[in-house]
Design an enzyme around this catalytic site. Sequence first.
Site, PDB file in Angstrom:
ATOM      1  N   ARG A   1       1.221  -1.299  -0.087  1.00 58.54           N
ATOM      2  CA  ARG A   1      -0.045   0.118  -0.037  1.00 58.54           C
ATOM      3  C   ARG A   1       0.780   1.328  -0.071  1.00 58.54           C
ATOM      4  O   ARG A   1       2.079   1.248  -0.056  1.00 58.54           O
ATOM      5  CB  ARG A   1      -0.805  -0.450   1.356  1.00 58.54           C
ATOM      6  CG  ARG A   1      -0.709  -0.497   2.361  1.00 58.54           C
ATOM      7  CD  ARG A   1      -0.290   0.009   3.792  1.00 58.54           C
ATOM      8  NE  ARG A   1      -0.071   1.537   3.435  1.00 58.54           N
ATOM      9  CZ  ARG A   1       0.853   2.160   3.430  1.00 58.54           C
ATOM     10  NH1 ARG A   1       1.745   1.495   3.478  1.00 58.54           N
ATOM     11  NH2 ARG A   1       0.931   3.558   3.062  1.00 58.54           N
TER      12      ARG A   1
ATOM     13  N   ALA B   1       0.151   5.462  -2.327  1.00 66.93           N
ATOM     14  CA  ALA B   1       0.426   5.367  -3.869  1.00 66.93           C
ATOM     15  C   ALA B   1       1.365   4.779  -4.949  1.00 66.93           C
ATOM     16  O   ALA B   1       1.513   3.930  -5.839  1.00 66.93           O
ATOM     17  CB  ALA B   1       0.108   6.591  -4.295  1.00 66.93           C
TER      18      ALA B   1
ATOM     19  N   ASN C   1      -5.434  11.484   0.903  1.00 64.18           N
ATOM     20  CA  ASN C   1      -5.363  11.108   1.362  1.00 64.18           C
ATOM     21  C   ASN C   1      -6.241   9.849   2.597  1.00 64.18           C
ATOM     22  O   ASN C   1      -7.179  10.337   2.521  1.00 64.18           O
ATOM     23  CB  ASN C   1      -4.404  11.845   1.994  1.00 64.18           C
ATOM     24  CG  ASN C   1      -3.425  11.038   2.496  1.00 64.18           C
ATOM     25  OD1 ASN C   1      -2.520  10.337   2.244  1.00 64.18           O
ATOM     26  ND2 ASN C   1      -2.905  11.989   4.012  1.00 64.18           N
TER      27      ASN C   1
ATOM     28  N   ASP D   1      -3.040  10.215  -2.011  1.00 63.14           N
ATOM     29  CA  ASP D   1      -3.171   9.332  -2.884  1.00 63.14           C
ATOM     30  C   ASP D   1      -3.478   9.837  -3.911  1.00 63.14           C
ATOM     31  O   ASP D   1      -3.598   8.864  -5.323  1.00 63.14           O
ATOM     32  CB  ASP D   1      -4.469   8.205  -2.753  1.00 63.14           C
ATOM     33  CG  ASP D   1      -3.678   7.209  -1.146  1.00 63.14           C
ATOM     34  OD1 ASP D   1      -3.177   6.744  -1.220  1.00 63.14           O
ATOM     35  OD2 ASP D   1      -3.333   7.519  -0.052  1.00 63.14           O
TER      36      ASP D   1
END
Length: 354
Positions: free
Chosen positions: A51, A53, A250, A240
């Site tokens: 995980r 981005a 985010n 993100d």
Amino acid sequence: MTERFMIPRSVEWNDTHITILNQQKLPEETEYLELKEIEDVWDAISTLKVRGAPAIGMTAAYGLALAAQRYEASSMAEFKQQLHKDINYLASSRPTAVNLFWALNRLASSIGDAISVNEAKTMLVHEAIRIQVEDEDVCRRIGEHALSLFKDGDRILTICNAGSLATARYGTALAPFYLAKEKGVHLQVFASETRPVLQGARLTTWELMQAGVDVTLITDNMAAQTIYAKNISAVIVGADRIAANGDTANKIGTFGLALLAQSFGIPFYVAAPLSTIDLETKTGRDIPIEERNPEEVTHIAGKRIAPEGVEVYNPAFDVTPHELITAIITENGIIGENYEAELPALFEKSEQVG
């Protein structure tokens, strides 16, 4: 003298498979997984084994390159047809992190000049590796810019995990803490636990402790008291997706921290690479927000903590309006005056450097 310390790596390419550090198992267990099929890659991204981005983008790129090595296409047209099918499949693993789509599209574009299927397969691997190499350099540059905003002795609050585990190395929001450690600058980090999946508690504290960075864990609902009692200097977070007007998606809880920063009169910084900026998305209202399994909220470590049958709302992200963001820190510098004008200019700066 430069201080040596361990910065964990989250993703590695190994020709026949991808190796990832399973972030579901941290901090209790350090487990590395071998992803050999495209379905393994989809699952790893969807279930948060990997995980962050940039790390999602790298893993998807490697996954696409890996899958393409097994295509039995007789022409480039057939090869591209299979490739786009797998791009759509991998793109469905997480809807919010724009780096996922950016990386997959970049790989698709990289084979434009290929004259044979074998050449295209090689080009995809090289492009995926290039994405990871570039990301490490990008993160260090973000860290250098961010560190210029802090001074020795500052206490800084962050949420989720925007560190080495989420990128190729250094991270985005955590990058200045690694560089401060290298340069002998003391920064004290306060990490919000980040319910419901606890990325701050499980991951941020773990990786910063590996590097000897001064980090203190708090629960999410302690943020206001911590800013007040511990004289927090600033809040820094990752992202993100950043819309064209500067609105930033985010991890859930980020919006609340931005409101607290405004209330206390301290800066709120977003640290992110250009690949997280989505100029096609005009405002934060256009960003799709992933909603995840209710059991992430109703259970902790497999044990139910809420009544059976209770309704659950579990958005994985929230959107912080641009007016609450003091500055956005990228590899090409720091902006904070007029995001709609400055964000496109960052890409122009990259083209001039290139």
